[in-house]
Design a protein around this motif. Structure first.
Motif, PDB file in Angstrom:
ATOM      1  N   LYS A 443       0.834  -1.087  -0.184  1.00  0.00           N
ATOM      2  CA  LYS A 443      -0.180  -0.037  -0.218  1.00  0.00           C
ATOM      3  C   LYS A 443       0.869   1.191  -0.107  1.00  0.00           C
ATOM      4  CE  LYS A 443      -4.183  -1.921   2.389  1.00  0.00           C
ATOM      5  NZ  LYS A 443      -4.957  -1.920   3.776  1.00  0.00           N
ATOM      6  N   GLN A 444       1.902   1.054   0.766  1.00  0.00           N
ATOM      7  CA  GLN A 444       2.593   2.502   0.806  1.00  0.00           C
ATOM      8  C   GLN A 444       3.368   2.554  -0.421  1.00  0.00           C
ATOM      9  OE1 GLN A 444       3.433   4.894   3.372  1.00  0.00           O
ATOM     10  NE2 GLN A 444       1.862   3.883   4.187  1.00  0.00           N
ATOM     11  N   LYS A 447       1.173   4.237  -2.751  1.00  0.00           N
ATOM     12  CA  LYS A 447       0.566   5.604  -2.461  1.00  0.00           C
ATOM     13  C   LYS A 447       1.860   6.500  -2.839  1.00  0.00           C
ATOM     14  CE  LYS A 447       1.212   7.019   1.699  1.00  0.00           C
ATOM     15  NZ  LYS A 447       0.708   7.262   3.103  1.00  0.00           N
ATOM     16  N   GLN A 451       1.987   9.307  -5.609  1.00  0.00           N
ATOM     17  CA  GLN A 451       2.389  10.691  -5.371  1.00  0.00           C
ATOM     18  C   GLN A 451       3.382  11.100  -6.264  1.00  0.00           C
ATOM     19  OE1 GLN A 451       3.291  10.413  -1.054  1.00  0.00           O
ATOM     20  NE2 GLN A 451       1.063  10.478  -0.582  1.00  0.00           N
TER      21      GLN A 451
END
Length: 879
Positions: A443-444, A447, A451
């Motif tokens: 998930k990180q 994300k 970004q």
């Protein structure tokens, strides 16, 4: 000569002594090889001022004779009047036994013109006169011209005296008794050449041929035809070229039937390429007459393989000539420079040399074809539809491009639903994968990757600095063009200094721009440095490291569920999200495109309104309170081409779907029959037209109509295969309708639809319009064919006089009223002999040969003319 006179009458008191001396000196000057600067051609009319014996001790009467006469003529006339001595003595009167009318008669018998001198002044026939006595009435009836000091003196006189004076031609004279007075007062008298007969005819037609003013009436129109030459036409110019010079003002072409009048006029039309406009203005005339005329003689036409038409023109001070060749080869347009003809550009001859040319058949067709009349209106400078068309086409092109762009954008938006489905599937796969472990790391990574991808990259800085440097490199002036400036010119140093200062300032701006580009590079580096040292970058790097470690772990385990699959899903999701983001901008572009389309549609209506108002203003200015014709416009009201235009736009052919389109309750029915429907007003037409467009598109989009099912299917197929056809329908508006009405009786003020009038009434209405405006040459072929003589005088003759001061007129006619009362400047008499059209003679009306030709050709000869005149006069007297 210094007074700039063309003709002078020498009229000493009771003497002709100076006439011969002055004529000799004039001839001597004419023969000089090198003439003085003040010299100009001058014609001397011999004359004398006779003191006529009467109760007031002498009335002064001028006698003017032909320039060919000498002082002997004057002496003989003086002798006939009883003056045999006292020559030169203005008080000497020996005309006792001859009253004023008797002296006038002696002058007439000598082929002279009698002109009472200063009639309203001292020693004048009407000096201190307040009423009309029998003796004075007799005197006034014996003359037709007088010299007036005050032409308006008798405006408030006794009615009988005023009426007697009004019938006289009024001329002004300097009555100079010393050279400095010559030319202080004078009259313009219209003659093709100076002669006593020319003066007599002009004075007898004083309304149009005598001008008491200082303004020169001999100005030329901007454009006029000067000479026509025809070579090797079947019945014209076969042996020798046929040449006909033309006058800048009013030309009459006369001759019996079949002498070639129409050939001359149609050759002018062909040479200037105005035959092309007939296709829209009078298509039937083009098919039945002009097309046949332009065929080869072997096909019953007038042309041969080597036929040529050469037309010389004058346009704004320059001379041109236009060629037309049956072969279509060779120079088309030439300009005369230094007495030589030089080939120039050949395009737009019709636009460069505008003329209005009409045959009687063409006039008749215009009466029933308002589109043709509208074309004539649109060619006027006030309307200038050619310029309007250019603006319309520009907006139309923009509109069609916008509609095509919108269709492309909508095609892209149509994929949105499938993208959402694909995105939902990949997100489900990712969720399932994450639930099996390492979810937080993945998930990180997702994300931080999103970004990173969302942040602008460095290209914007690189592109900006590169563009600024490019602009900076262009920031310099070229070297001063010293070779074009002279050092001794005192202005050279000043302009060089301005140039050098500007060059230095611009160079400084270029240097400043270079610094700005450096600032952009510095900003990029500082941004990169700040991002690299930020906590966010540390978190991004940590997510990448953790993700790479996870990939390595899966590879070592050789798991069936490879981490690379996850990476593909992440990439697919990012790609799908990017596509959805792009669709948002597309939706914005669709909205903006819709605004631009609406603006184009609004511009269409504004342009049509502008055209309508220009046409309306032109008609008001030209027709106004015309006694013979009225014209008004109905915006979008023309229905003659309505069905064919609708069919053409939608590719529906000529025959099918009649019930669906125009018959009964067809889609065009309300508009087609709007004039007959009392419930429909002119202001309703725009809404009716919009409803037609909407209904057509609804059917194409699948909405069932009450019409023929085959019609529905045809429109639906067309929308799928050629959607641009409906764009053309949206940009289409019917033509404005021109309503033409004629006056059955010009004095009644009542007007009726011209289409319901007789041939003569139609012709009078159209001629009234054609003769009411324009400055370009006007050429008309036999306009009198359908008109009675009263209309010819009231309409054509009066309009000729109003027109010919501003434009060239050429009329081929059988009617003497047009030629004579229209005061033709030049009469061209045609004949047909040995199988060829020939120019029999060409002169002004004052020439006896021309007057005889007019009488023979148009009146049936002098005897027939006199018999008719006597019978008519007898009947009128008895009535």
């Amino acid at each position: 000569m210094e007074s700039n006179l063309d003709c002078v009458a020498v009229t000493d008191h009771n003497s002709g002594g100076w006439i011969d001396k002055l004529k000799e000196k004039n001839e001597e000057l004419r023969k000089l090889n090198v003439k003085p600067d003040w010299y100009k051609s001058l014609t001397i009319f011999p004359g004398v001022e006779i003191t006529v014996a009467d109760s007031r001790s002498g009335v002064h009467l001028l006698a003017i004779f032909d320039p060919n006469c000498d002082s002997n003529k004057v002496i003989r006339v003086l002798g006939a009047c009883g003056i045999t001595s006292g020559h030169g003595d203005k008080k000497h009167t020996e005309t006792e036994g001859l009253d004023f009318a008797g002296v006038v008669n002696k002058i007439k018998n000598a082929d002279g013109i009698a002109i009472p001198a200063h009639i309203d002044h001292k020693k004048g026939l009407l000096e201190e006169t307040t009423s009309l006595t029998p003796e004075l009435e007799k005197s006034l009836k014996s003359i037709f011209v007088a010299e007036f000091c005050d032409p308006n003196k008798f405006d408030d006189a006794d009615p009988q005296l005023k009426k007697a004076v009004e019938g006289l031609a009024k001329v002004r004279g300097s009555d100079s008794h010393k050279p400095d007075d010559i030319g202080k007062r004078y009259s313009w008298v219209k003659m093709s050449r100076p002669s006593i007969e020319g003066v007599r005819l002009a004075l007898q037609d004083q309304e149009f041929c005598v001008k008491n003013q200082e303004e020169d009436p001999n100005h030329l129109p901007d454009v006029f035809l000067s000479k026509l030459t025809i070579e090797n036409m079947n019945h014209c110019g076969r042996k020798d070229p046929f040449t006909i010079p033309l006058h800048p003002h009013f030309n009459s072409v006369i001759g019996g039937r079949g002498t070639g009048k129409s050939t001359i006029l149609e050759s002018i039309r062909i040479a200037l390429r105005h035959d092309q406009s007939l296709a829209t203005e009078a298509p039937n005339v083009k098919k039945t007459w002009l097309d046949k005329f332009m065929r080869l003689s072997s096909e019953q036409g007038a042309m041969l393989n080597n036929t040529e038409i050469l037309l010389e023109l004058h346009r704004r001070g320059k001379n041109y000539r236009v060629h037309w060749r049956q072969s279509g080869e060779g120079a088309v347009l030439e300009e005369k420079t230094d007495e030589k003809w030089k080939i120039i550009e050949t395009d737009k001859i019709k636009e460069r040399f505008p003329i209005n040319i009409f045959s009687q058949k063409q006039i008749d067709e215009l009466a029933s074809n308002s589109r043709g009349l509208l074309n004539i209106i649109d060619r006027s400078p006030e309307v200038d539809k050619a310029e309007w068309d250019s603006r319309w086409k520009s907006i139309e092109s923009q509109f069609l491009q916008l509609r095509e762009r919108k269709r492309e954008l909508l095609r892209q938006l149509s994929k949105e639903e499938q993208i959402h489905i694909d995105l939902n599937d990949v997100e489900n796969d990712l969720n399932q994968y994450e639930e099996k472990g390492h979810g937080e790391i993945l998930k990180q990574y997702q994300k931080r990757s999103q970004q990173k991808n969302a942040l602008p990259d460095n290209r914007i800085f690189d592109d900006l600095s590169a563009e600024v440097r490019r602009v900076a490199s262009d920031a310099e002036l070229s070297d001063f063009p010293a070779h074009l400036f002279e050092e001794q010119d005192e202005s050279t140093d000043e302009i060089r200094s301005i140039h050098e200062q500007s060059s230095q300032d611009l160079k400084k701006i270029g240097e400043d721009l270079g610094k700005i580009a450096g600032d952009v590079d510095k900003l990029k580096n500082e941004r990169m440095k700040s991002i690299s040292s930020s906590k966010w970058h540390q978190a991004l790097q940590a997510s990448i490291d953790n993700y790479n470690a996870l990939v390595k772990e899966y590879e070592e385990k050789q798991s069936e569920l490879s981490i690379s699959v996850y990476g593909e899903w992440v990439q697919n999701r990012d790609l799908l999200q990017q596509q959805l983001n792009k669709l948002k901008s597309i939706r914005k572009e669709v909205a903006e495109t819709d605004k631009q389309i609406e603006n184009c549609l609004l511009n269409f209506q504004q342009l049509r309104l502008e055209l309508f108002k220009k046409r309306e203003e032109f008609l008001h200015k030209v027709i106004g309170s015309n006694d013979f014709v009225q014209m008004d416009l109905v915006q979008y009201g023309e229905i003659r081409e309505l069905e064919s235009e609708y069919r053409s736009i939608l590719h529906l052919g000529d025959g099918p779907f009649a019930n669906a389109i125009c018959a009964g309750e067809g889609i065009l029915w309300d508009l087609y029959k709007w004039e007959d429907n009392l419930s429909i007003s002119e202001s309703d037409l725009p809404e009716i037209i919009s409803e037609i467009k909407e209904k057509t598109l609804d059917i194409a989009n699948g909405k069932r109509s009450e019409f023929d099912r085959r019609f529905d299917n045809r429109l639906q197929d067309l929308l799928k295969e050629q959607p641009a056809a409906f764009d053309h329908l949206d940009s289409w508006w019917p033509e404005d309708m021109l309503r033409v009405k004629y006056a059955q009786d010009p004095n009644s003020g009542e007007f009726k639809n011209v289409e319901k009038g007789s041939a003569g009434q139609k012709a009078s209405a159209i001629l009234a319009f054609l003769l009411s405006h324009g400055k370009e040459p006007l050429i008309i072929d036999q306009p009198e064919d359908d008109l009675d003589n009263a209309l010819i005088y009231d309409l054509i003759v009066k309009q000729i006089h109003e027109n010919k001061s501003r434009r060239q007129i050429i009329i081929a006619t059988h009617n003497p009223n047009i030629v004579v009362n229209g005061d033709s400047e030049l009469v061209h008499v045609l004949k047909f002999a040995v199988g060829q059209i020939q120019l029999d003679r060409q002169e002004g009306l004052e020439e006896s040969g021309i007057r005889k030709a007019i009488c023979d050709i148009m009146e049936g000869g002098e005897e027939a003319f006199e018999k008719r005149y006597r019978r008519i006069k007898l009947e009128l007297n008895h009535a």
